[in-house]
Scaffold this motif. Sequence first.
Motif, PDB file in Angstrom:
ATOM      1  N   GLY A  17       0.930  -1.349  -0.045  1.00 32.94           N
ATOM      2  CA  GLY A  17      -0.023   0.130   0.082  1.00 32.94           C
ATOM      3  C   GLY A  17       1.056   1.263  -0.181  1.00 32.94           C
ATOM      4  N   ALA A  18       1.997   1.092  -0.386  1.00 34.57           N
ATOM      5  CA  ALA A  18       2.826   2.465  -0.377  1.00 34.57           C
ATOM      6  C   ALA A  18       2.392   3.374  -1.673  1.00 34.57           C
ATOM      7  CB  ALA A  18       4.401   2.135  -0.641  1.00 34.57           C
ATOM      8  N   MET A  28       9.889   5.658  -6.039  1.00 31.45           N
ATOM      9  CA  MET A  28      10.027   5.404  -4.474  1.00 31.45           C
ATOM     10  C   MET A  28       8.884   5.663  -3.935  1.00 31.45           C
ATOM     11  SD  MET A  28      13.122   4.576  -4.438  1.00 31.45           S
ATOM     12  CE  MET A  28      13.749   4.974  -2.613  1.00 31.45           C
ATOM     13  N   PRO A  29       8.991   4.699  -2.468  1.00 34.77           N
ATOM     14  CA  PRO A  29       7.460   5.274  -1.766  1.00 34.77           C
ATOM     15  C   PRO A  29       7.768   6.385  -0.803  1.00 34.77           C
ATOM     16  CG  PRO A  29       9.112   3.439  -0.700  1.00 34.77           C
ATOM     17  CD  PRO A  29       9.791   3.839  -2.338  1.00 34.77           C
ATOM     18  N   VAL A  30       6.610   7.193  -0.918  1.00 36.55           N
ATOM     19  CA  VAL A  30       6.786   8.380  -0.187  1.00 36.55           C
ATOM     20  C   VAL A  30       6.057   8.275   1.337  1.00 36.55           C
ATOM     21  CG1 VAL A  30       4.470   9.446  -1.196  1.00 36.55           C
ATOM     22  CG2 VAL A  30       6.458  11.055  -0.174  1.00 36.55           C
ATOM     23  N   GLN A  31       5.208   7.473   1.293  1.00 30.95           N
ATOM     24  CA  GLN A  31       4.685   6.897   2.493  1.00 30.95           C
ATOM     25  C   GLN A  31       3.740   5.768   2.587  1.00 30.95           C
ATOM     26  OE1 GLN A  31       1.766  10.487   2.745  1.00 30.95           O
ATOM     27  NE2 GLN A  31       0.332   8.970   3.050  1.00 30.95           N
ATOM     28  N   TYR A  32       3.511   5.020   3.551  1.00 38.80           N
ATOM     29  CA  TYR A  32       2.718   3.980   3.873  1.00 38.80           C
ATOM     30  C   TYR A  32       1.358   4.211   4.566  1.00 38.80           C
ATOM     31  CZ  TYR A  32       7.066   1.492   2.512  1.00 38.80           C
ATOM     32  OH  TYR A  32       8.249   1.383   1.584  1.00 38.80           O
ATOM     33  N   SER A  33       1.797   4.262   6.032  1.00 35.04           N
ATOM     34  CA  SER A  33       0.553   4.600   6.995  1.00 35.04           C
ATOM     35  C   SER A  33       0.393   6.109   7.066  1.00 35.04           C
ATOM     36  CB  SER A  33       0.769   4.117   8.222  1.00 35.04           C
ATOM     37  OG  SER A  33       2.107   4.588   8.902  1.00 35.04           O
ATOM     38  N   GLY A  34       1.234   6.890   6.646  1.00 33.36           N
ATOM     39  CA  GLY A  34       1.458   8.544   6.607  1.00 33.36           C
ATOM     40  C   GLY A  34       2.581   9.089   7.166  1.00 33.36           C
ATOM     41  N   ILE A  35       2.747  10.129   6.674  1.00 30.09           N
ATOM     42  CA  ILE A  35       4.120  10.888   7.011  1.00 30.09           C
ATOM     43  C   ILE A  35       4.407  10.904   8.564  1.00 30.09           C
ATOM     44  CG2 ILE A  35       5.765  12.808   6.756  1.00 30.09           C
ATOM     45  CD1 ILE A  35       4.481  12.991   3.569  1.00 30.09           C
ATOM     46  N   ASP A 215       9.512  -7.495  12.709  1.00 32.21           N
ATOM     47  CA  ASP A 215       9.764  -7.174  14.218  1.00 32.21           C
ATOM     48  C   ASP A 215       8.602  -6.434  14.505  1.00 32.21           C
ATOM     49  OD1 ASP A 215      10.581  -5.439  16.388  1.00 32.21           O
ATOM     50  OD2 ASP A 215      12.618  -6.821  16.455  1.00 32.21           O
ATOM     51  N   PRO A 216       8.073  -6.568  15.651  1.00 39.46           N
ATOM     52  CA  PRO A 216       6.539  -5.760  15.886  1.00 39.46           C
ATOM     53  C   PRO A 216       7.016  -4.258  16.173  1.00 39.46           C
ATOM     54  CG  PRO A 216       7.295  -7.194  17.767  1.00 39.46           C
ATOM     55  CD  PRO A 216       8.121  -7.759  16.645  1.00 39.46           C
ATOM     56  N   ASP A 217       8.082  -3.851  16.433  1.00 37.24           N
ATOM     57  CA  ASP A 217       8.674  -2.519  16.759  1.00 37.24           C
ATOM     58  C   ASP A 217       9.040  -1.760  15.548  1.00 37.24           C
ATOM     59  OD1 ASP A 217       8.360  -2.623  19.545  1.00 37.24           O
ATOM     60  OD2 ASP A 217      10.524  -3.145  19.985  1.00 37.24           O
ATOM     61  N   VAL A 218       8.894  -2.439  14.531  1.00 36.13           N
ATOM     62  CA  VAL A 218       9.257  -1.749  13.107  1.00 36.13           C
ATOM     63  C   VAL A 218       8.208  -1.518  12.234  1.00 36.13           C
ATOM     64  CG1 VAL A 218      10.719  -2.257  10.866  1.00 36.13           C
ATOM     65  CG2 VAL A 218      11.705  -2.978  13.403  1.00 36.13           C
ATOM     66  N   LEU A 219       8.347  -0.526  11.615  1.00 35.19           N
ATOM     67  CA  LEU A 219       7.223   0.007  10.423  1.00 35.19           C
ATOM     68  C   LEU A 219       7.927   0.435   9.351  1.00 35.19           C
ATOM     69  CD1 LEU A 219       4.391   2.047  12.140  1.00 35.19           C
ATOM     70  CD2 LEU A 219       4.218  -0.010  11.256  1.00 35.19           C
ATOM     71  N   GLY A 222       8.517   5.739   4.432  1.00 33.49           N
ATOM     72  CA  GLY A 222       8.776   6.453   3.133  1.00 33.49           C
ATOM     73  C   GLY A 222       9.719   7.609   2.876  1.00 33.49           C
ATOM     74  N   LEU A 223       9.847   8.324   1.744  1.00 36.03           N
ATOM     75  CA  LEU A 223      10.778   9.664   1.610  1.00 36.03           C
ATOM     76  C   LEU A 223      10.179  10.479   2.441  1.00 36.03           C
ATOM     77  CD1 LEU A 223      11.682   9.199  -2.121  1.00 36.03           C
ATOM     78  CD2 LEU A 223      13.033   8.626   0.181  1.00 36.03           C
ATOM     79  N   GLY A 224       8.712  10.651   2.628  1.00 30.62           N
ATOM     80  CA  GLY A 224       8.085  11.749   3.442  1.00 30.62           C
ATOM     81  C   GLY A 224       8.809  11.910   4.682  1.00 30.62           C
ATOM     82  N   ALA A 225       8.728  10.819   5.339  1.00 26.85           N
ATOM     83  CA  ALA A 225       9.117  10.886   6.899  1.00 26.85           C
ATOM     84  C   ALA A 225      10.686  11.135   6.762  1.00 26.85           C
ATOM     85  CB  ALA A 225       8.644   9.525   7.590  1.00 26.85           C
ATOM     86  N   ARG A 226      11.441  10.448   5.907  1.00 24.96           N
ATOM     87  CA  ARG A 226      12.949  10.477   5.888  1.00 24.96           C
ATOM     88  C   ARG A 226      13.280  12.096   5.918  1.00 24.96           C
ATOM     89  NH1 ARG A 226      17.459   7.604   5.038  1.00 24.96           N
ATOM     90  NH2 ARG A 226      19.000   8.115   3.608  1.00 24.96           N
ATOM     91  N   ASP A 227      12.327  12.769   4.910  1.00 25.11           N
ATOM     92  CA  ASP A 227      12.742  14.408   4.610  1.00 25.11           C
ATOM     93  C   ASP A 227      12.242  14.958   6.129  1.00 25.11           C
ATOM     94  OD1 ASP A 227      13.761  16.168   3.017  1.00 25.11           O
ATOM     95  OD2 ASP A 227      11.493  16.969   3.004  1.00 25.11           O
ATOM     96  N   THR A 228      11.327  14.770   6.986  1.00 23.08           N
ATOM     97  CA  THR A 228      11.000  15.791   7.984  1.00 23.08           C
ATOM     98  C   THR A 228      12.122  15.318   9.002  1.00 23.08           C
ATOM     99  OG1 THR A 228       9.195  14.115   8.210  1.00 23.08           O
ATOM    100  CG2 THR A 228       8.402  15.890   7.148  1.00 23.08           C
TER     101      THR A 228
END
Length: 362
Positions: A17-18, A28-35, A215-219, A222-228
């Motif tokens: 769902g990216a 490239m994926p910019v987000q999955y669940s939201g930035i 891993d349950p702690d890992v999500l 995408g590039l959106g969160a990487r940028d912020t």
Amino acid sequence: MENLFVTPLNAWHKAHGAKMVPFAGWEMPVQYSGIIAEHQHCRSKACIFDICHMGEFSLKGAGAKDALAKAVTQNLDTLAPGKCRYGFLLNSEGGVLDDLIVYRIAEDEFMLVVNGACIDTDFAAIASRLPDGLSFTNISEQTAKIDLQGPASFEVLQGLLPGEWEKLGYFSFTKAMFGEVEIIVSRTGYTGELGYEFYLPASSANDLWEALAADPDVLPAGLGARDTLRLEMGYPLYGQDLDTKHTPGAAGYAGMLTSTAEYVGKARALDAPEKLIALSIEGRRSARHHDVVALPGGEVVGVVTSGSFSPSLGHSIALAYVKAEAADAADFVVKTAKVELPAKKVDLPFYQGGTARKKLNG
């Protein structure tokens, strides 16, 4: 999105769902669940990022260190095997062709990690500066890069690849085995949090990604969160905060230029008719790339290079190049398409709570 390069993880992103976007010639994926959700999860637990679009070069042979020292700004005399260092590839005028990390694999062996949009031009520029007799190879296509970032990264890594990871210091790396595959694990990070980077054969990227994602702690992020995340730390993005028109000195990196080698662009590397400054803006309305920056009296003094709402701080932040003579002012105004935003100059990083340099060995 025709004619875009794809990473080995492209099908996984789409299946999960990216939202896919063009970036530096790649899909490239910019987000999955939201930035914002991905950003906050990286600050509190851990996220994985597909960074397979980045480029990797291998340099080896007798005299590799002295040759490379004339091509890039890093001080290689003080870079030991097992360590890596951030720096720049400059043109003859001191402008930044790219920012890159140099990994010292052995006494006469290095790996260079460059930005995805600059792979071909970087390789040509560096090759032109190297003498005959060295092995210089573009290994980007066969090399995957996955980043694990966040305060829980150590525990995630320990669960995946048990070992003495507490001994791996900041900007250090080591080789490890993932199943039957040898990989490189480094600890640098582009988010300000504790984190690790995995370099491995592209054919094994999906296996490692899925192992981390389990891993349950890992999500995935995408590039959106990487940028912020990177902007909250004041880390530059090539093509926005770094470019051929500005030197490392102008971008605030004069203190990193300690190499005694006569590298290309050295004579002009500190020139700074403009300086990159950090701006804090009240409220959620963001400054954007190319927005005009003025003094409160109206005099235009610069332009925004990066701007965003900061999920960690709850207000907007920006980086901007301003005239050197205006760079010490305390107050500025950012002129957006619709409104003028009062801005205050602040010190970096914007976000002070990062765990990137956390000591893990007591």
